[in-house]
Enzyme design. Structure first.
Site, PDB file in Angstrom:
ATOM      1  N   ASP A 147      31.141 -19.807  40.603  1.00 23.07           N
ATOM      2  CA  ASP A 147      30.011 -20.194  39.526  1.00 23.07           C
ATOM      3  C   ASP A 147      30.429 -19.488  38.189  1.00 23.07           C
ATOM      4  OD1 ASP A 147      27.444 -20.605  37.930  1.00 23.07           O
ATOM      5  OD2 ASP A 147      26.268 -19.081  39.268  1.00 23.07           O
ATOM      6  N   ASP A 181      30.053 -24.493  32.866  1.00 20.42           N
ATOM      7  CA  ASP A 181      28.558 -24.293  34.592  1.00 20.42           C
ATOM      8  C   ASP A 181      29.428 -24.801  35.636  1.00 20.42           C
ATOM      9  OD1 ASP A 181      27.866 -22.689  36.298  1.00 20.42           O
ATOM     10  OD2 ASP A 181      25.225 -22.961  35.383  1.00 20.42           O
TER      11      ASP A 181
END
Ligand SMILES: *[C@@H]1O[C@H](CO)[C@@H](O)[C@H](O)[C@H]1NC(C)=O
Ligand SMILES: *[C@@H]1O[C@H](CO)[C@@H](O)[C@H](O)[C@H]1NC(C)=O
Ligand SMILES: *[C@@H]1O[C@H](CO)[C@@H](O)[C@H](O)[C@H]1NC(C)=O
Ligand SMILES: *[C@@H]1O[C@H](CO)[C@@H](O)[C@H](O)[C@H]1NC(C)=O
Ligand SMILES: *[C@@H]1O[C@H](CO)[C@@H](O)[C@H](O)[C@H]1NC(C)=O
Ligand SMILES: *[C@@H]1O[C@H](CO)[C@@H](O)[C@H](O)[C@H]1NC(C)=O
Ligand SMILES: *[C@@H]1O[C@H](CO)[C@@H](O)[C@H](O)[C@H]1NC(C)=O
Ligand SMILES: *[C@@H]1O[C@H](CO)[C@@H](O)[C@H](O)[C@H]1NC(C)=O
Ligand SMILES: *[C@@H]1O[C@H](CO)[C@@H](O)[C@H](O)[C@H]1NC(C)=O
Ligand SMILES: *[C@@H]1O[C@H](CO)[C@@H](O)[C@H](O)[C@H]1NC(C)=O
Length: 434
Positions: free
Chosen positions: A79, A288
């Site tokens: 992440d 992201d």
């Protein structure tokens, strides 16, 4: 004055605390390559995904490694949108993938008085606190208003055959419901943003890269420096930094400058100011890997949606159902006959960044919504969503649109490099597939 005086002391402390850096001695040829997997997680089964969004998206990029002494295998979601790496911890062995801290002789919970707890947590979105045992307590909160909690701890991470003792992570042991995550295969999350405590910061990596194949959704994660002129030259876009903190601006995210959006070769008539953060910090563009699709602020989304709709007229049949909005934010959907195996030729969508462009084409423009059948048709939705409908104040570039793009995060030079490549070939070249 005082702050300037103290700063070198913090740096010294940080240096003394972190003795082992996975990447700190990397020269241009030293790197670590790991396989990256795309994992589908049955809907609603794992509520602790990197949820910046109020729905539970269920496809994530994961990396496998082992933690502790003796090593316990864990699978972590990669992440780039969050900082603290964490593992789902449980003192007792249960059937789900969890990390059992008491089985590890190298596990150490972190004290409140430790500088790790007092200064290195400063970039975390929620401040660390002190629990009744004088241990450093961390809380992660999610967009759906839920949260999980645990202690900051350190243990040995074994990644790609390299041992990294003293790696700091959150050992999260509350906020998980024991029945709902039964089927999940992930043990935790690897925080890769630019914050002090993130995995890349701790490892001292000057750069990392990943590449996800659209062919079978496997890929590779490369930590450290790489040269791959044999693949394709990278185009770089600078990371945006702001000098003063703003309430809606995530300063440790990978923020890039979007300059425009094109559908086929047509540049949408959008003023540049629409892509610039306002005085509250709302409107940054983040890359992201922890988010599946791409979300744009309402005004930009609407113009893109209308142009894509215009250019697909006569090619695709629109789903005439104003009540159907995929994942609460994607309201441009189509009907495609069930028997049809390939989509027609679609216009491309290009995100034009300062210095680099990311072109989304073919299958990556539409997503088949499973279980939605209308007559003899299945439902496909446009893979760009409206941030406003989700209540998020940013443009978010998700991993679905990063397939077959080499993504390099260059922390040292503060930029992101990208190039369209065949990630399956890159993976073979780096030897991650056997
Ligand atoms: C690129 O890296 C490989 C090893 O990973 C090395 O053998 C090669 O010499 C490097 N090439 C350049 C141009 O640096
Ligand atoms: C989530 O995964 C399940 C099972 O793999 C699938 O049926 C469902 O469509 C997925 N949902 C989304 C939004 O991708
Ligand atoms: C951990 O993973 C390694 C390598 O994939 C495997 O050989 C080993 O059996 C696994 N250990 C456990 C306890 O599952
Ligand atoms: C871990 O420790 C707790 C108490 O501290 C104990 O209840 C539990 O049985 C232990 N688990 C294992 C696997 O040793
Ligand atoms: C933890 O230790 C217990 C008791 O020795 C053992 O049964 C269990 O398999 C271990 N679990 C892990 C994940 O290593
Ligand atoms: C944490 O603090 C306790 C006393 O509060 C001390 O005994 C212990 O050694 C400390 N541990 C570390 C790792 O600093
Ligand atoms: C830990 O395992 C126990 C026993 O299986 C379970 O009741 C509890 O909910 C688990 N705790 C967490 C945080 O997962
Ligand atoms: C698409 O846009 C063009 C130019 O704006 C316009 O002339 C045309 O009528 C539109 N087509 C459809 C099907 O909306
Ligand atoms: C679906 O297709 C079948 C066979 O091709 C046809 O008989 C049926 O009428 C179609 N149903 C609808 C709702 O279009
Ligand atoms: C993905 O494709 C590569 C290259 O064709 C292959 O070697 C690899 O085994 C595949 N991975 C999976 C998980 O199917």
């Amino acid at each position: 004055m005082k702050a300037h005086f103290l700063r070198p002391l913090y740096l010294l402390l940080e240096f003394l605390l972190i003795q082992t850096h996975l990447c700190s001695f990397s020269t241009s040829s030293q790197m670590l390559v790991l396989p990256l997997k795309t994992q589908a997680i049955p809907f609603g089964s794992f509520s602790r995904l990197p949820n910046k969004l109020p729905f539970h998206h269920n496809v994530t990029l994961t990396v496998s490694l082992s933690v502790g002494t003796p090593p316990q295998n864990v699978t972590m979601v990669l992440d780039t949108g969050s900082e603290l790496s964490w593992l789902h911890c449980n003192k007792t062995q249960i059937s789900q993938p969890v990390f059992v801290p008491n089985n590890s002789s190298s596990y150490l919970p972190i004290n409140c008085s430790s500088p790790i707890c007092t200064t290195r947590t400063r970039d975390l979105s929620l401040p660390a606190s002190c629990d009744s045992n004088n241990l450093c307590h961390a809380v992660l909160s999610y967009a759906d208003a839920s949260s999980s909690e645990g202690n900051l701890a350190s243990d040995t991470f074994n990644i790609g055959g390299s041992e990294v003792p003293g790696t700091i992570f959150g050992c999260m042991d509350s906020g998980f419901s024991s029945d709902s995550d039964e089927d999940a295969k992930t043990t935790g999350l690897m925080g890769m943003n630019r914050g002090l405590l993130s995995f890349v910061s701790q490892m001292g990596c000057p750069k990392f890269s990943y590449c996800i194949s659209s062919y079978n959704l496997s890929g590779l994660l490369l930590l450290g420096d790489s040269n791959f002129t044999w693949l394709a030259p990278l185009n770089y876009t600078p990371l945006i930094q702001i000098s003063t903190p703003l309430p809606y601006f995530d300063r440790v995210a990978y923020t890039v400058q979007l300059d425009g959006i094109k559908v086929s070769e047509k540049l949408l008539p959008l003023p540049k100011s629409i892509f610039e953060p306002d005085h509250t910090g709302a409107g940054q563009t983040m890359v992201d890997s922890g988010t599946q699709f791409t979300f744009l602020l309402g005004p930009a989304y609407t113009v893109l949606r209308n142009e894509f709709l215009n250019q697909t007229t006569g090619i695709l049949r629109v789903l005439e159902d104003p009540n159907f909005v995929f994942q609460g934010s994607m309201d441009l959907c189509y009907r495609v006959p069930l028997g049809q195996t390939t989509l027609p030729q679609l216009p491309t969508v290009s995100l034009v960044f300062r210095g680099a462009e990311m072109t989304v084409s073919g299958d990556r423009l539409l997503y088949r919504v499973s279980g939605e059948i209308r007559g003899n048709d299945s439902v496909y939705c446009f893979t760009f969503g409206n941030s406003d409908l989700l209540g998020i104040e940013a443009y978010v570039i998700g991993h679905y649109h990063q397939q077959n793009v080499w993504m390099e995060f260059d922390l040292e030079k503060s930029r992101i490099g990208l190039a369209q490549v065949r990630c399956d070939l890159a993976g073979q070249r780096f030897g991650v597939y056997h």
